[in-house]
Write a protein that holds these residues in place. Sequence first.
Motif, PDB file in Angstrom:
ATOM      1  N   ARG A  52      33.392  42.080  15.112  1.00 31.38           N
ATOM      2  CA  ARG A  52      32.985  40.790  15.681  1.00 31.38           C
ATOM      3  C   ARG A  52      31.488  40.744  15.975  1.00 31.38           C
ATOM      4  O   ARG A  52      31.013  39.819  16.611  1.00 31.38           O
ATOM      5  CB  ARG A  52      33.793  40.512  16.943  1.00 31.38           C
ATOM      6  CG  ARG A  52      35.231  40.137  16.629  1.00 31.38           C
ATOM      7  CD  ARG A  52      36.104  40.238  17.851  1.00 31.38           C
ATOM      8  NE  ARG A  52      37.403  39.635  17.643  1.00 31.38           N
ATOM      9  CZ  ARG A  52      38.396  40.194  16.952  1.00 31.38           C
ATOM     10  NH1 ARG A  52      38.218  41.371  16.389  1.00 31.38           N
ATOM     11  NH2 ARG A  52      39.554  39.583  16.803  1.00 31.38           N
ATOM     12  N   LYS A  53      30.777  41.783  15.558  1.00 28.61           N
ATOM     13  CA  LYS A  53      29.325  41.848  15.678  1.00 28.61           C
ATOM     14  C   LYS A  53      28.854  41.622  17.104  1.00 28.61           C
ATOM     15  O   LYS A  53      27.911  40.880  17.352  1.00 28.61           O
ATOM     16  CB  LYS A  53      28.656  40.824  14.748  1.00 28.61           C
ATOM     17  CG  LYS A  53      29.097  40.952  13.304  1.00 28.61           C
ATOM     18  CD  LYS A  53      27.985  40.669  12.354  1.00 28.61           C
ATOM     19  CE  LYS A  53      28.227  41.198  10.965  1.00 28.61           C
ATOM     20  NZ  LYS A  53      29.592  41.078  10.439  1.00 28.61           N
ATOM     21  N   VAL A  54      29.512  42.258  18.060  1.00 28.48           N
ATOM     22  CA  VAL A  54      29.069  42.110  19.441  1.00 28.48           C
ATOM     23  C   VAL A  54      27.905  43.060  19.674  1.00 28.48           C
ATOM     24  O   VAL A  54      27.742  44.036  18.953  1.00 28.48           O
ATOM     25  CB  VAL A  54      30.191  42.438  20.440  1.00 28.48           C
ATOM     26  CG1 VAL A  54      31.385  41.558  20.207  1.00 28.48           C
ATOM     27  CG2 VAL A  54      30.587  43.896  20.369  1.00 28.48           C
ATOM     28  N   ASP A  55      27.075  42.754  20.685  1.00 25.21           N
ATOM     29  CA  ASP A  55      26.028  43.723  21.002  1.00 25.21           C
ATOM     30  C   ASP A  55      26.201  44.365  22.357  1.00 25.21           C
ATOM     31  O   ASP A  55      25.513  45.293  22.698  1.00 25.21           O
ATOM     32  CB  ASP A  55      24.621  43.143  20.847  1.00 25.21           C
ATOM     33  CG  ASP A  55      24.601  41.643  20.827  1.00 25.21           C
ATOM     34  OD1 ASP A  55      24.290  41.085  19.773  1.00 25.21           O
ATOM     35  OD2 ASP A  55      24.939  41.044  21.864  1.00 25.21           O
ATOM     36  N   LEU A  56      27.157  43.849  23.139  1.00 21.23           N
ATOM     37  CA  LEU A  56      27.485  44.529  24.397  1.00 21.23           C
ATOM     38  C   LEU A  56      28.922  45.029  24.312  1.00 21.23           C
ATOM     39  O   LEU A  56      29.853  44.235  24.179  1.00 21.23           O
ATOM     40  CB  LEU A  56      27.326  43.571  25.579  1.00 21.23           C
ATOM     41  CG  LEU A  56      27.786  44.116  26.935  1.00 21.23           C
ATOM     42  CD1 LEU A  56      26.951  45.303  27.363  1.00 21.23           C
ATOM     43  CD2 LEU A  56      27.732  43.029  27.994  1.00 21.23           C
ATOM     44  N   LEU A  57      29.091  46.334  24.333  1.00 19.14           N
ATOM     45  CA  LEU A  57      30.428  46.912  24.236  1.00 19.14           C
ATOM     46  C   LEU A  57      30.882  47.409  25.606  1.00 19.14           C
ATOM     47  O   LEU A  57      30.182  48.174  26.247  1.00 19.14           O
ATOM     48  CB  LEU A  57      30.441  48.110  23.277  1.00 19.14           C
ATOM     49  CG  LEU A  57      30.426  47.841  21.780  1.00 19.14           C
ATOM     50  CD1 LEU A  57      29.045  47.459  21.312  1.00 19.14           C
ATOM     51  CD2 LEU A  57      30.909  49.062  21.022  1.00 19.14           C
ATOM     52  N   ILE A  58      32.059  46.942  26.023  1.00 17.74           N
ATOM     53  CA  ILE A  58      32.629  47.440  27.273  1.00 17.74           C
ATOM     54  C   ILE A  58      33.750  48.397  26.887  1.00 17.74           C
ATOM     55  O   ILE A  58      34.630  48.030  26.114  1.00 17.74           O
ATOM     56  CB  ILE A  58      33.226  46.297  28.109  1.00 17.74           C
ATOM     57  CG1 ILE A  58      32.214  45.170  28.292  1.00 17.74           C
ATOM     58  CG2 ILE A  58      33.735  46.810  29.433  1.00 17.74           C
ATOM     59  CD1 ILE A  58      32.839  43.882  28.798  1.00 17.74           C
TER      60      ILE A  58
END
Lengths: 307, 519
Positions: B159-165
């Motif tokens: 999903r091309k996120v840049d903040l990973l939790i």
Amino acid sequence: MNYSEFSLPLLHNAVDIMTPVLLAATGGLFTELTGVLNIALEGLMLIGAFFCIVFAIATGNLFLGILLGVTVSILVASLMGVITFKLKANIFITGLATNLFASGFTVFFSSQVFGTKGVLRFAGQPLLPRLDHGFLGSIPVFGEVFTGHNFFVYLSWILIFLAVFLIYRTPFGLRLRATGKNPEVICALGLKPMHYRFYGILISGFTCGLGGGFLSLRLNAFVPEITAGRGWIALVAIYLGNKTPVGILGAAFILGIAESISIYIQGIINIPADFVLAFPYIMTVIALIVYSIFKYYHSPENNKGEG
Amino acid sequence: MSYLRMESITKIYEKKGLLALDDVSLEVKENEFHAIIGENAAGKSTLMKILYGLEKPQAGRIFFKNREIKNYTPMDASRLGIGMVHQHFKLVPDFSIAENVVLGAEPVKGGIFFDKKKAIEEVQQCIDHYGFHLHAGDKVKHLTVGQMQQVEILKILYRKVDLLILDEPAVLLPEQEVHTFFSRLKELQEKEGKTLIFITHKLREIMQIASRITVMRKGKAIAVLDAKTTNEEELTKLMVGTPFLFYLKKEKIDPANVILELKDICLYDRTRKYCLLDNVSIKVHEGEIAGVTGLSGNGLAELEDVVAGIRPPTSGQILYNNTLLKKFDIAELRQGRLAYVPADRIKRGSSTRSSIHSNLIISRRHTFSSFGVFNMEHIDRFVTSLIKEYSITGHKNSPVATLSGGNIQKVILARELSVNPNFIIFCEPTWGLDVASSRFIYEEILKLRKKMVAILLISSDMDEIMNLCDSIVVLYRGKKVFAQKNSREITKTMIGEYMLGLKDDFNSENNQETKDSLP
């Protein structure tokens, strides 16, 4: 003795007989895949059977009758969905209520409007046309078994085909199946499992309405409890078909043959009529037992336990 | 402005009457590896669920990339570039890797059709790009736990996120895969420029790779530390806090006969892929409080299930009054005076829709009936006296669901103790309760001890364990890593180190002496 004389009409009849079961099972499959056991198939079919013929008479138009009849059955299904998923009632209870409501309401309505609690017969109603396929009908065996049915039969095949696409070839189908397998996955994505379950119920309302319409329109009459357990047999077909559209087609065909045989036997062998009439149901029970034995020996968990 | 700022987040679970987050603020810089550590129920997961849009806070604001974000769902979050890997796998085993990864963001062709081919292509590209060794078309059920973990991470990378939790993603990983997993995460930060927020209990690993560490305790963020300047000891101390003493009067009792003995209990999960309990042996004597503690996900819940007879162990023996239990028949055990106060007091401990009255008599209903008919007068007397004795606030006919957590626990306690047990299992007995209710429960436990009842206390609350127990066992990854009699020498920090897996008394051969001198 020429076997084809006996077996081909038998198969032709089986194709006819399996149609309402197939239709109901197709819709039921959608609820089943979302992890909901929809026991209301029987009731939804009965609603469809009643309103399809009533509206066909009222409008004098077969197509409009089916359209309106199926709409009523979708409405009943959506009511059931709202009560189950919005108001959080137990699906088993709402399903049971739908069945009881359908059988009570159709008789009540028919006595209030048409003045009879028994068989509803209408004169001069439009007949279900049989489709002949020209040259296809002249193909030996195939033509004799698969042509010359009314359009519901072909519609049910189209719907199975559509179901395959909807379930396996669309994002909707993927999410629908994920809902049944692990609703938490859907929740974690921020989607609502409830939505997919609701769609499942609506689709079963649609196909059960069609299945019911087939029963009453083919007979040109509405008989109380005309569905005679076909909604339940559809549920069996879903499990026998291993919850796949093609499997359901096969299961419905086998059950159709069983019923078709029982009708033929009546004219040939001298055995009690009660037994003959019970034959399809006995076949259903046997099929279920065979299926569960098969399943037991083929499930990986049992193999692991022994090994 | 910082990359992510959560300001004064407050979250109250009204139904449970629980203050999960109390004015918590969190700041994360761009391209940072930010770790969040804390004990169980410190509020770490809740805070992250709020950030991901799964939960709504009662108060507080969230700023992401210089913009305030509010009222968003997880779908919106992934569009904004925030993705989350949950503590437990959210996967469909029957689906392929590709299907699991794209679910919810499926590639489409012709307007409506799910493009399976493209899904496999794109996911395979993603796999290759990040250097995983997976085939996008494989079914998830055939993967190892470590590979499933990779699929979870692929889900958000796709999903091309840049903040990973990441919420304790390493809990289920076998020890040997943990290191690889962490270095892979480090690569995501360094090479791909991602920002990571990481909840974990693995102090040693996190010290090496995290930039900053936020410590949470009991719903509050209590410290933000630079990973380079801190050490394990400081972190452990911050996490567990200063010991809270109850000043409970504890009499000296010499433990007598062994009532319950667990011998080499092993429990595997249903797929037999990982071990939930690994050769656990515990003895509980008459008049003794045996404590078992650990962080969540390390086998406490499983031990509860095994001891209470709800899940049969995969292997091992359970001896009750010196007789071997072959088939664990709960009803029979209850007759043999076993009492059980479960951790889940709502689902397992009580029938919340039934009245206090019904809940109190359920386990000994036979004693109140003659010829199959209840003697209502007898029951009323019994119920009224219990309500008075345990000072339960609530009418006997009101449903248990209307009571506070403390009162529900009192109802359960009253019922369980009314059978005069000689063995009782307490699981998280004061979880979420206020101080007064907790104190009441503790006093009851000590009263039982005086009556020479054998008590097994399974709890993740360290204060509870240290103050009450005569012997302490610590579980880490389902394995016993610590077992000693309670004494002044045992400190919270020490227990904390065992809970976090920094120490293990049973691991190496040179610790054989400790093993032999077990109580």
